[in-house]
Design an enzyme around this catalytic site. Structure first.
Site, PDB file in Angstrom:
ATOM      1  CE  LYS B  75      -3.843   1.948   2.765  1.00 19.24           C
ATOM      2  NZ  LYS B  75      -4.602   1.825   4.035  1.00 19.24           N
ATOM      3  CB  SER B 150      -7.913   3.786   3.046  1.00 13.65           C
ATOM      4  OG  SER B 150      -7.130   3.127   4.028  1.00 13.65           O
ATOM      5  CB  SER B 174      -8.085   0.695   6.282  1.00 12.67           C
ATOM      6  OG  SER B 174      -8.453   1.855   6.919  1.00 12.67           O
TER       7      SER B 174
END
Ligand code: ZN
Lengths: 436, 488
Positions: B75, B150, B174
């Site tokens: 990420k 996210s 997330s």
């Protein structure tokens, strides 16, 4: 209207730890090439985290303890927010609630100065202004900085200077900071106001920021007293504000007013869990500390049975105090346990400075000699003194009327009568005792 | 080689050990997938295939680590030295760090190979990955849908098989929610078990690294690599390392799990049905399942909001353009002007968070501040849940409060209004693991329709990663819901 200055002090001292406060960079930044002692953490790079330097915390505990503070056992770090290019993260990691120490005091010339708090924080970088540009050197960013905040207990510049010297002595004695003013390792911020009623604090105060010498702090206070007196004389109240000090003209100048003071938005640093020091851990640190001056005075009074007034004269100079103890040791080693030796050594050190050069053993010999004479010849002394006083009743009368110089004549008489068996000090003490 | 990417990491390593496959071929397979799917899905902000292939080529034989040569996505919230790290913000559009996030470093040291950096909501604020400043990531199961967020890029990279393991971060769902929406496994350890060093986020102290993978085995392997005390993160715990993969255990008989009833009553019937089916499977395995009540459904969200929002403006203060990040080209006359120009690069949702940051600490009466009130209630609630864990091995909630979500839908005012209550419920389900540090796992339990997998969220007492891994593993093996492949 008589105005009394009310002065408080914030003192910042850089600790001389090996590493910075929250990263592993070297802390000693003096004279280093700009931006050579930096890393992602002290540059505030994205995603980096602060890890508190335990040694710096221990050193802060020592300072707080030496200033007679209450030591908290849980330290909480806080973020203090403001924007400035020398502040990498947009906030400074400092302490807000639960500082390392609080509610302390030190004594200056017989007066107690209260210490509000002692806390640890990180230093900022430094701006270097060149012709067309400003550059930032981050070598200093993150260096451990101890802040010592006093209560507004000073009324005179002399007290302020004495306090600052004492604080500097304390941190040097603890070997936790060099506190060299010319290197910016000790920075001073006096806050000054004037009042006509000492029992009530004025409702304003003027802070003068970032002063780096005792002389300048004196100048700043002097100037502020003059400036504020003028304003007050006109029936006005000086504005609460922050000022700077220009050492060239000896004047303070306006920096920012209370109204524009930043809201720092303190909040607990979420990246550092509260640092807990167990009670015995703190005790261990305290035990390993060199003795504070206050404790030393207490110990000399109790252990050596010396008058506090004499102790202060000896303890003010570490060399004298050490010499005292060396001499005492010699005497005790020789098996003399009389507590009266303490005061005698003290008297000798204070009054016969020329003897301090002697090896402690020799000095001890002289002390023992003087005491011996005193004890053995106590009877002889009283007889001789009796005779001398009897022979010179006129002089005795003069002495009692305040003509103290006759004492030397009487001492001389007694000495010649004793044929050198009694020394002058013993005779002098004996005479004074009998004459009063 | 369709089948290859349906195999678990241990099975792939076995093939390599047996000489049936090379790391270079494995990476080639990943490259093919990237070529085929990435244009549509846009899971990655930065691809580093060239370097990954080069490294794969040099790997001979099998390493000692199961992660050796395994293609990995990271990420973009994790800093990676030498590789652009943008946190999906224009503020850091060209930021190439010279240091590594510790979790990333640990995976690399275990032999994993970086395929690229995955898309996310800007500064990890958002739940659809639509708030990325650069691109919208599509759900591999249905290109019209969001992958969640996210960590949406991470989940999409696993579902589309452009990586076998993904390093992501969890905070308010997330990981949990995108894993569920993309039909993959996502796990985050106990707070403090894995280092947060090098994670860029709005509220870094609430962010926790975690792993996404196609199956429980792979997730266990990834998790094993990232946990461990870290001298760079003062909040990490000094706990002995565990062999999560070796200790995977199908025997969950006698375990007790609790389902939070008020949440079940609030979510849609199709999600309830899926969870009821899951409960049936567990009961068949001898797991005891009970419904439990819950305290005030809003309170954890409120505490979370206070802590999160206190931190946001503070954490983002460092982006001033002086040392790194976006710097205006314009002449600025004052320092304030320079800050204004530079900080204008934040996206609008980020700016909104900054300017609406509440003053949660009253400087005159800090102890009475709302911040401390929140901490007080936080302790109370934590004690409540800790007590539940004396009785239960795990607590179960839906992983998402909606089954699928079309791209652009959240901008729709009507949708937001309709989903306000669900957002609340989502907070109840997602906040405890953030606020109280419990380890949590999200894994697929079925499908709402062939293009919409559905997942469940299971969390347990602190340091019980193995417990939730085993529950997920037993379920996976009983149902065969493993390495799910989108049909697109
Ligand atoms: Zn550093």
């Amino acid at each position: 209207m008589k105005l009394t200055p009310i002065i408080g002090l914030e003192v910042h001292i850089e600790l001389s730890t090996h590493n910075k406060m929250f990263c592993n960079c070297l802390a000693d930044h003096f004279g280093t090439e700009p931006n050579t002692q930096i890393c992602p953490v002290c540059l505030g790079m994205p995603g980096t985290l602060p890890v508190p330097n335990k040694q710096a915390l221990i050193n802060t505990i020592k300072i707080a303890k030496a200033l007679n503070c209450k030591i908290n056992n849980e330290f909480i770090f806080a973020r203090k927010h403001y924007f400035y290019p020398d502040l990498p993260k947009g906030y400074q990691i400092t302490q807000f609630q639960d500082p390392v120490g609080s509610d302390g005091w030190i004594e200056i010339g017989g007066k107690k100065i209260r210490i509000n708090r002692v806390h640890i924080e990180e230093d900022t970088g430094k701006l270097l202004h060149e012709k067309d540009e400003s550059l930032v050197d981050f070598n200093r960013a993150g260096v451990p900085l101890v802040e010592i905040v006093s209560e507004p207990d000073f009324h005179k510049t002399e007290e302020v200077i004495a306090y600052l010297k004492e604080v500097r002595l304390i941190v040097r004695n603890l070997a936790v900071a060099e506190a060299r003013m010319e290197r910016g390792q000790m920075r001073l911020e006096p806050n000054i106001s004037l009042t006509s009623n000492v029992s009530k604090l004025p409702d304003y105060k003027v802070e003068v920021k970032n002063i780096n010498s005792f002389r300048f702090v004196k100048g700043a206070i002097k100037y502020e007293i003059k400036r504020q007196t003028k304003i007050l004389a006109k029936g006005k109240t000086p504005k609460q504000e922050t000022r700077g000090y220009d050492s060239n003209d000896g004047k303070t100048f306006f920096q920012r007013s209370k109204e524009t003071t930043t809201e720092y938005r303190y909040f607990p640093e979420p990246d550092i869990p509260p640092v807990v020091f167990e009670k015995d851990e703190i005790e261990k640190i305290v035990r390993a500390m060199p003795e504070t001056r206050t404790d030393k005075i207490k110990r000399f009074v109790n252990d050596y049975q010396i008058k506090e007034e004499s102790v202060r004269k000896i303890v003010e100079d570490k060399k004298k105090a050490d010499y005292f103890e060396a001499v005492w040791k010699e005497i005790v080693d020789k098996g003399n346990k009389d507590k009266k030796y303490g005061q005698q050594i003290a008297n000798f050190i204070i009054n016969k400075k020329h003897l301090i050069g002697l090896p402690p053993k020799e000095f001890a010999g002289k002390i023992v000699e003087s005491m011996k004479t005193k004890r053995v010849d106590e009877n002889i002394l009283q007889i001789i003194l009796g005779e001398v006083l009897e022979d010179h009743q006129g002089l005795v009368g003069e002495y009692k009327q305040g003509k103290h110089e006759v004492l030397n004549f009487l001492i001389g008489k007694a000495m010649s009568m004793s044929k050198g068996k009694l020394n002058a000090i013993v005779i002098k003490e004996g005479l004074i005792k009998r004459l009063n | 080689m369709e089948n290859l990417l349906n195999k678990t990491i241990p099975q792939i390593q076995e093939m390599i050990a047996g000489g049936k496959l090379s790391y270079f071929e494995l990476m080639g397979e990943i490259e093919n997938n990237v070529k085929e799917k990435e244009d549509d899905i846009k899971a990655y902000l930065t691809l580093d295939l060239k370097k990954a292939k080069l490294k794969a080529k040099k790997l001979d034989g099998v390493g000692t680590s199961l992660l050796n040569g395994i293609p990995m996505s990271v990420k973009d919230t994790f800093v990676t030295s030498g590789v652009k790290t943008t946190v999906a913000s224009k503020m850091l559009a060209d930021f190439v760090p010279e240091y590594d996030a510790v979790s990333y470093k640990r995976l690399i040291d275990s032999g994993a190979l970086l395929v690229g950096k995955t898309n996310m909501d800007e500064f990890a604020h958002g739940f659809t990955t639509e708030y990325s400043a650069f691109q919208v990531t599509r759900n591999p199961w249905n290109l019209n849908n969001v992958p969640g967020g996210s960590s949406g890029g991470a989940a999409a990279s696993i579902a589309s098989r452009t990586a076998l393991i993904a390093l992501a971060s969890e905070n308010f769902g997330s990981i949990v929610q995108p894993a569920a929406l993309c039909g993959v496994v996502g796990i985050k350890p106990t707070y403090g078990r894995a280092s947060r060093y090098g994670i860029i986020a709005m509220a870094s102290s609430l962010e926790c690294p975690g792993i996404m993978a196609r199956c429980v085995e792979d997730a266990a392997i990834g998790l094993e690599a990232i946990v461990g005390v870290d001298p760079l993160d003062a909040t990490t715990l000094n706990v002995a390392k565990e062999r999560f993969y070796d200790q995977l255990n199908l025997d969950v008989k006698g375990k007790k799990i609790a389902v939070i009833k008020p949440i079940m009553q609030a979510v849609s019937a199709e999600i309830v049905l899926a969870i009821e089916e899951m409960i049936r499977v567990y009961k068949k395995m001898g797991v005891e399942v009970r419904e439990i009540d819950w305290y005030d459904l809003d309170i954890d969200s409120k505490i979370y909001d206070i802590l999160y929002r206190s931190e946001v403006a503070s954490n983002l203060a460092r982006y001033d353009g002086i040392r790194y990040g976006y710097r205006t080209e314009k002449e600025t006359k004052t320092l304030d002007e320079l800050y204004q120009q530079n900080r204008d690069m934040f996206g609008k949702h980020v700016k909104r968070q900054i300017v609406t940051a509440p003053i949660t600490i009253d400087k005159d009466n800090p102890r009475d501040s709302i911040y401390y009130q929140a901490l007080k209630i936080r302790r109370k609630n934590r004690d409540y849940i800790d007590k539940l864990f004396l009785e239960y091995d795990a607590i179960v909630t839906p992983a998402t409060t909606f089954g699928e979500l079309a791209i652009g839908k959240t901008a729709d005012e009507k949708w937001r209004e309709e989903n306000r209550n669900l957002a609340r419920i989502n907070g109840t389900a997602m906040c405890p693991t953030v606020l109280y540090g419990y380890p949590s796992i999200s894994f697929p339990i079925g499908f709402l329709k062939p293009t919409a997998p559905v997942g469940v969220h299971v969390f347990s007492k602190r340091l019980n990663e193995q417990g939730i891994l085993n529950l997920a593993y037993a379920y996976q093996e009983a149902t065969g819901l493993k390495c799910l492949t989108p049909k697109t």
